[in-house]
Motif scaffolding. Structure first.
Motif, mmCIF file in Angstrom:
data_model
loop_
_atom_site.group_PDB
_atom_site.id
_atom_site.type_symbol
_atom_site.label_atom_id
_atom_site.label_comp_id
_atom_site.label_asym_id
_atom_site.label_seq_id
_atom_site.Cartn_x
_atom_site.Cartn_y
_atom_site.Cartn_z
ATOM 1 N N GLY A 110 95.594 47.674 -101.664
ATOM 2 C CA GLY A 110 94.091 48.029 -101.631
ATOM 3 C C GLY A 110 93.502 48.027 -102.840
ATOM 4 N N SER A 111 94.051 47.745 -104.175
ATOM 5 C CA SER A 111 93.297 47.781 -105.228
ATOM 6 C C SER A 111 92.771 46.585 -105.762
ATOM 7 C CB SER A 111 94.004 48.577 -106.053
ATOM 8 O OG SER A 111 93.877 48.561 -107.322
ATOM 9 N N SER A 112 91.750 46.360 -106.647
ATOM 10 C CA SER A 112 91.330 45.120 -107.359
ATOM 11 C C SER A 112 91.677 45.643 -109.044
ATOM 12 C CB SER A 112 90.108 44.844 -106.925
ATOM 13 O OG SER A 112 89.222 45.937 -107.427
ATOM 14 N N THR A 113 92.191 46.537 -109.297
ATOM 15 C CA THR A 113 92.563 47.022 -110.760
ATOM 16 C C THR A 113 94.092 45.927 -111.100
ATOM 17 O OG1 THR A 113 91.626 49.077 -110.606
ATOM 18 C CG2 THR A 113 93.252 48.631 -112.260
ATOM 19 N N LEU A 114 93.912 45.266 -112.181
ATOM 20 C CA LEU A 114 95.044 44.506 -112.633
ATOM 21 C C LEU A 114 96.058 45.207 -112.933
ATOM 22 C CD1 LEU A 114 93.111 41.625 -114.352
ATOM 23 C CD2 LEU A 114 94.541 41.161 -112.492
ATOM 24 N N ALA A 115 97.438 45.152 -112.588
ATOM 25 C CA ALA A 115 98.618 45.799 -113.150
ATOM 26 C C ALA A 115 98.968 45.193 -114.499
ATOM 27 C CB ALA A 115 99.717 45.406 -111.996
ATOM 28 N N ALA A 116 99.900 45.835 -114.919
ATOM 29 C CA ALA A 116 100.194 45.591 -116.454
ATOM 30 C C ALA A 116 100.847 44.020 -116.237
ATOM 31 C CB ALA A 116 101.285 46.735 -116.870
ATOM 32 N N THR A 117 101.783 43.913 -115.548
ATOM 33 C CA THR A 117 102.490 42.697 -115.279
ATOM 34 C C THR A 117 101.605 41.315 -115.218
ATOM 35 O OG1 THR A 117 102.710 43.213 -112.901
ATOM 36 C CG2 THR A 117 104.585 43.735 -114.490
ATOM 37 N N ALA A 118 100.588 41.621 -114.303
ATOM 38 C CA ALA A 118 99.488 40.628 -114.204
ATOM 39 C C ALA A 118 98.980 40.396 -115.410
ATOM 40 C CB ALA A 118 98.457 41.160 -113.343
#
Length: 232
Positions: A110-118
């Protein structure tokens, strides 16, 4: 006559889809009649809206040159961590490269904040785009069809649509922050739960449908260079 046309189309599809690399496909598709066939294949790939407006069919020789360039771009993209890479065709019937990132890798639920792996994957991919600066880029965001808590089905559809736009925009913004020119990214769109690639009735299928696709396709500059014989 109709039967003959159907057989011809089937044979052409077989030629394009089986046993060819991008160079061979580019030569087969890059003709006046082949442009129509390419658009059909592009539609199968969910990709008919992607392609430079060139105002005419691309010749077989130019198509082969572009196919060779896309072979190289595809090979570079395949080295990117967590990237799924496919050959597709654009609206001109020319070879293109679709790179898919699972939203489970890119974002939290439910998020649009990029993860570290991304960020690691996109940092690698940004170099691919810089190395192929005469490729135009389209970024497409998608979700599964699952509803949102305390929302009606209609509200959930709208929320999924909004989330897909936000995720595609987040990827675009991050790539630009890494030095990918804004002029190279021609479109950023969210399609919500439309165009599923897997069965939404299973958890595995839903995971596949939650994705961001980045399509690299021939720019007008690349097409002109190919037609002039100056594309390397």
């Amino acid at each position: 006559m109709k039967k003959f046309k159907v057989i011809t189309l089937t044979l052409c599809l077989g030629i394009v889809m089986v046993g060819c690399n991008n160079t061979q496909k580019g030569a087969a598709i890059g003709t006046g009649g082949g442009a129509v066939l390419g658009a059909i294949i592009g539609k199968i790939a969910g990709n008919t809206a992607v392609g430079a407006a060139i105002g005419g069919a691309v010749g077989a020789g130019a198509g082969a040159i572009i196919g060779n360039r896309m072979d190289k771009a595809k090979k570079e993209a395949e080295a990117v961590r967590n990237a799924q890479v496919q050959q597709v065709t654009d609206a001109n019937g020319l070879q293109a490269v679709k790179v898919t990132f699972d939203s489970g890798i890119l974002f939290g639920t439910g998020s649009s904040t990029l993860a570290a792996t991304a960020k690691t994957s996109l940092q690698q991919f940004s170099q691919v785009l810089k190395n192929n600066s005469d490729c135009d880029v389209a970024i497409h965001g998608y979700t599964d069809n699952q509803g949102w808590k305390n929302s009606t089905p209609e509200q959930s559809i709208l929320k999924n649509q909004s989330l897909s736009v936000d995720r595609a925009t987040a990827v675009s913004s991050y790539l630009q922050g890494l030095g990918v020119p804004v002029s190279q990214i021609k479109s950023v769109n969210g399609y919500g739960q439309d165009n599923p690639v897997a069965d939404n009735s299973t958890a595995a299928g839903q995971a596949q449908n939650r994705r961001v696709e980045i399509i690299m396709y021939a720019s007008q500059q690349m097409i002109q260079a190919a037609e002039n014989g100056t594309l390397k």
